[in-house]
Design a protein around this motif. Structure first.
Motif, mmCIF file in Angstrom:
data_model
loop_
_atom_site.group_PDB
_atom_site.id
_atom_site.type_symbol
_atom_site.label_atom_id
_atom_site.label_comp_id
_atom_site.label_asym_id
_atom_site.label_seq_id
_atom_site.Cartn_x
_atom_site.Cartn_y
_atom_site.Cartn_z
ATOM 1 N N LEU A 125 -69.776 59.876 42.979
ATOM 2 C CA LEU A 125 -70.808 60.901 43.053
ATOM 3 C C LEU A 125 -71.343 61.227 41.665
ATOM 4 O O LEU A 125 -70.570 61.407 40.716
ATOM 5 N N GLY A 126 -72.659 61.291 41.553
ATOM 6 C CA GLY A 126 -73.308 61.676 40.306
ATOM 7 C C GLY A 126 -74.119 62.943 40.526
ATOM 8 O O GLY A 126 -74.872 63.048 41.501
ATOM 9 N N LEU A 127 -73.980 63.901 39.630
ATOM 10 C CA LEU A 127 -74.650 65.186 39.820
ATOM 11 C C LEU A 127 -76.043 65.234 39.219
ATOM 12 O O LEU A 127 -76.800 66.159 39.489
ATOM 13 N N ASP A 128 -76.376 64.250 38.372
ATOM 14 C CA ASP A 128 -77.734 64.209 37.824
ATOM 15 C C ASP A 128 -78.111 62.768 37.512
ATOM 16 O O ASP A 128 -77.282 61.856 37.597
ATOM 17 N N GLU A 129 -79.369 62.573 37.144
ATOM 18 C CA GLU A 129 -79.866 61.214 36.929
ATOM 19 C C GLU A 129 -79.178 60.525 35.761
ATOM 20 O O GLU A 129 -78.960 59.309 35.792
ATOM 21 N N GLN A 130 -78.831 61.276 34.721
ATOM 22 C CA GLN A 130 -78.188 60.658 33.571
ATOM 23 C C GLN A 130 -76.837 60.058 33.949
ATOM 24 O O GLN A 130 -76.464 58.976 33.476
ATOM 25 N N GLN A 131 -76.093 60.753 34.812
ATOM 26 C CA GLN A 131 -74.820 60.202 35.255
ATOM 27 C C GLN A 131 -75.028 58.910 36.050
ATOM 28 O O GLN A 131 -74.223 57.976 35.944
ATOM 29 N N ARG A 137 -75.044 51.443 33.831
ATOM 30 C CA ARG A 137 -74.836 50.811 32.524
ATOM 31 C C ARG A 137 -73.368 50.414 32.358
ATOM 32 O O ARG A 137 -73.055 49.349 31.809
ATOM 33 N N TRP A 138 -72.481 51.273 32.819
ATOM 34 C CA TRP A 138 -71.046 50.985 32.772
ATOM 35 C C TRP A 138 -70.726 49.716 33.548
ATOM 36 O O TRP A 138 -70.014 48.841 33.068
ATOM 37 N N GLN A 140 -72.787 47.283 34.332
ATOM 38 C CA GLN A 140 -73.384 46.118 33.687
ATOM 39 C C GLN A 140 -72.572 45.698 32.465
ATOM 40 O O GLN A 140 -72.375 44.497 32.224
ATOM 41 N N GLU A 141 -72.103 46.662 31.691
ATOM 42 C CA GLU A 141 -71.278 46.327 30.529
ATOM 43 C C GLU A 141 -69.966 45.684 30.960
ATOM 44 O O GLU A 141 -69.465 44.763 30.303
ATOM 45 N N ASP A 142 -69.404 46.164 32.068
ATOM 46 C CA ASP A 142 -68.191 45.546 32.613
ATOM 47 C C ASP A 142 -68.478 44.108 33.029
ATOM 48 O O ASP A 142 -67.660 43.207 32.809
ATOM 49 N N ALA A 143 -69.658 43.890 33.626
ATOM 50 C CA ALA A 143 -70.049 42.543 34.029
ATOM 51 C C ALA A 143 -70.146 41.620 32.825
ATOM 52 O O ALA A 143 -69.699 40.470 32.864
ATOM 53 N N ALA A 144 -70.740 42.118 31.747
ATOM 54 C CA ALA A 144 -70.916 41.296 30.547
ATOM 55 C C ALA A 144 -69.571 40.904 29.942
ATOM 56 O O ALA A 144 -69.362 39.742 29.555
ATOM 57 N N ARG A 145 -68.667 41.865 29.873
ATOM 58 C CA ARG A 145 -67.331 41.556 29.334
ATOM 59 C C ARG A 145 -66.615 40.525 30.204
ATOM 60 O O ARG A 145 -66.036 39.557 29.703
ATOM 61 N N GLY A 146 -66.650 40.753 31.518
ATOM 62 C CA GLY A 146 -65.965 39.842 32.422
ATOM 63 C C GLY A 146 -66.583 38.451 32.424
ATOM 64 O O GLY A 146 -65.877 37.449 32.513
ATOM 65 N N SER A 147 -67.900 38.395 32.316
ATOM 66 C CA SER A 147 -68.594 37.107 32.308
ATOM 67 C C SER A 147 -68.206 36.277 31.090
ATOM 68 O O SER A 147 -67.904 35.079 31.213
ATOM 69 N N LEU A 148 -68.230 36.889 29.924
ATOM 70 C CA LEU A 148 -67.883 36.160 28.699
ATOM 71 C C LEU A 148 -66.442 35.684 28.753
ATOM 72 O O LEU A 148 -66.132 34.533 28.392
ATOM 73 N N HIS A 149 -65.554 36.553 29.224
ATOM 74 C CA HIS A 149 -64.142 36.173 29.313
ATOM 75 C C HIS A 149 -63.967 35.013 30.296
ATOM 76 O O HIS A 149 -63.235 34.052 30.005
ATOM 77 N N PRO A 234 -82.810 43.730 32.232
ATOM 78 C CA PRO A 234 -82.692 44.096 30.816
ATOM 79 C C PRO A 234 -81.307 44.658 30.551
ATOM 80 O O PRO A 234 -80.489 44.803 31.476
ATOM 81 N N MET A 235 -81.025 45.017 29.328
ATOM 82 C CA MET A 235 -79.717 45.557 28.993
ATOM 83 C C MET A 235 -79.856 46.785 28.098
ATOM 84 O O MET A 235 -80.928 47.072 27.571
ATOM 85 N N LYS A 236 -78.777 47.537 27.996
ATOM 86 C CA LYS A 236 -78.663 48.711 27.135
ATOM 87 C C LYS A 236 -79.795 49.712 27.404
ATOM 88 O O LYS A 236 -80.007 50.105 28.539
ATOM 89 N N ASP A 237 -80.518 50.136 26.356
ATOM 90 C CA ASP A 237 -81.540 51.173 26.534
ATOM 91 C C ASP A 237 -82.667 50.713 27.450
ATOM 92 O O ASP A 237 -83.230 51.514 28.208
ATOM 93 N N ALA A 238 -83.006 49.443 27.381
ATOM 94 C CA ALA A 238 -84.063 48.921 28.253
ATOM 95 C C ALA A 238 -83.629 48.980 29.716
ATOM 96 O O ALA A 238 -84.445 49.256 30.604
ATOM 97 N N TYR A 239 -82.350 48.749 29.967
ATOM 98 C CA TYR A 239 -81.835 48.856 31.335
ATOM 99 C C TYR A 239 -81.859 50.316 31.792
ATOM 100 O O TYR A 239 -82.170 50.606 32.953
ATOM 101 N N ALA A 240 -81.563 51.232 30.886
ATOM 102 C CA ALA A 240 -81.619 52.658 31.221
ATOM 103 C C ALA A 240 -83.035 53.054 31.621
ATOM 104 O O ALA A 240 -83.237 53.794 32.598
ATOM 105 N N ASP A 241 -84.033 52.573 30.900
ATOM 106 C CA ASP A 241 -85.430 52.876 31.240
ATOM 107 C C ASP A 241 -85.799 52.280 32.599
ATOM 108 O O ASP A 241 -86.508 52.908 33.392
ATOM 109 N N TYR A 242 -85.341 51.073 32.845
ATOM 110 C CA TYR A 242 -85.568 50.401 34.130
ATOM 111 C C TYR A 242 -84.990 51.241 35.266
ATOM 112 O O TYR A 242 -85.630 51.444 36.310
ATOM 113 N N LEU A 243 -83.786 51.753 35.071
ATOM 114 C CA LEU A 243 -83.138 52.559 36.094
ATOM 115 C C LEU A 243 -83.866 53.883 36.321
ATOM 116 O O LEU A 243 -84.056 54.308 37.471
#
Length: 256
Positions: A125-131, A137-138, A140-149, A234-243
């Motif tokens: 559950l997220g109480l606002d858009e930032q969450q 983003r969390w 996607q970052e987990d995906a990136a770590r797992g993919s490289l490994h 996209p990733m990072k800040d660009a992904y945040a804007d996309y979302l």
């Protein structure tokens, strides 16, 4: 025995039946393949398989459609489905949300794959858009770590290393170390398809379709909605804007 009293006593033991998602909160249902390491071992190419990815996208599309979601993200054997704050199916009952989402995922993937697969589900559950932005983003970052490994691990396995040897070789290895390992074998990790490195998404998009008004006998343009699969996220800040742009559509639909 009084049947009504017996019914009440039995119903009272359904302790979690009345548990519902907080009104006005964003809901994410995350489904994960159960024992997929073993399930995929002899069925799909390692570390990335386009056919398996296609099955996961098909499952994501089914969840988005059947549960009237806003956005869905998938990576590896995981899918996160976003439901807007005004979502009200099943009276937002938690038991229903997790059981039905797991059932849809299991049935859809099994039908696509032709082999019985199982998914479990949990609720976030997220109480606002930032969450909500932070959540995706969390993941996607987990995906990136797992993919490289995974890219490094399966490169070593295919060179003849055992499970233990490959695991030990990557223990405490940094991102730079892993990229260098791939590069020395002629693999530039950044050249891999984006869905392999960051996952993929399915979302709704509005488009205009040419039509005809029989009353005025004039051509007209009508707005329609369709699914779009994004495999070049996209990733990072660009992904945040996309979302944030996607989250804004939930507000627009509420006002319509």
């Amino acid at each position: 025995m009084d049947n009504d009293e017996f019914e009440r006593r039995m119903r009272a033991l359904e302790y979690f039946h009345a548990l519902r998602a907080i009104p006005g909160a964003w809901i994410v249902l995350r489904v994960d393949g159960r024992s997929f390491t073993r399930f995929t071992a002899d069925r799909f190419e390692k570390p990335f398989d386009a056919t398996l990815h296609g099955y996961m996208v098909a499952t994501a599309r089914a969840l988005l459609t059947d549960l009237h979601g806003l956005y869905v993200y998938t990576e590896s054997d995981e899918i996160s489905l976003l439901l807007p704050p005004t979502w009200s199916l099943f009276d937002r009952e938690v038991e229903k949300l997790v059981s039905i989402s797991a059932a849809i995922a299991s049935a859809t993937f099994t039908h696509a794959c032709g082999a019985i697969a199982q998914f479990d589900s949990r609720i976030w559950l997220g109480l606002d858009e930032q969450q909500v932005v932070d959540y995706f983003r969390w993941r996607q970052e987990d995906a990136a770590r797992g993919s490289l490994h995974s890219a490094c691990y399966w490169l070593l396995r295919k060179e003849g290393r055992s499970e233990r040897e490959a695991t030990d070789a990557l223990h405490r290895a940094s991102i730079a170390d892993k990229n260098e390992l791939l590069f020395t074998r002629g693999v530039n990790y950044n050249d891999l398809p984006t869905w392999q490195r960051r996952g993929a998404a399915v979302r709704w998009e509005v488009y205009e379709k040419a039509g005809y008004n029989p009353q005025t006998q004039e051509p007209v343009m009508a707005q329609r909605r369709r699914m779009r699969v994004d495999e070049d996220l996209p990733m990072k800040d660009a992904y945040a804007d996309y979302l944030r742009a996607i989250l804004a559509t939930a507000q627009t639909e509420d006002e319509a």
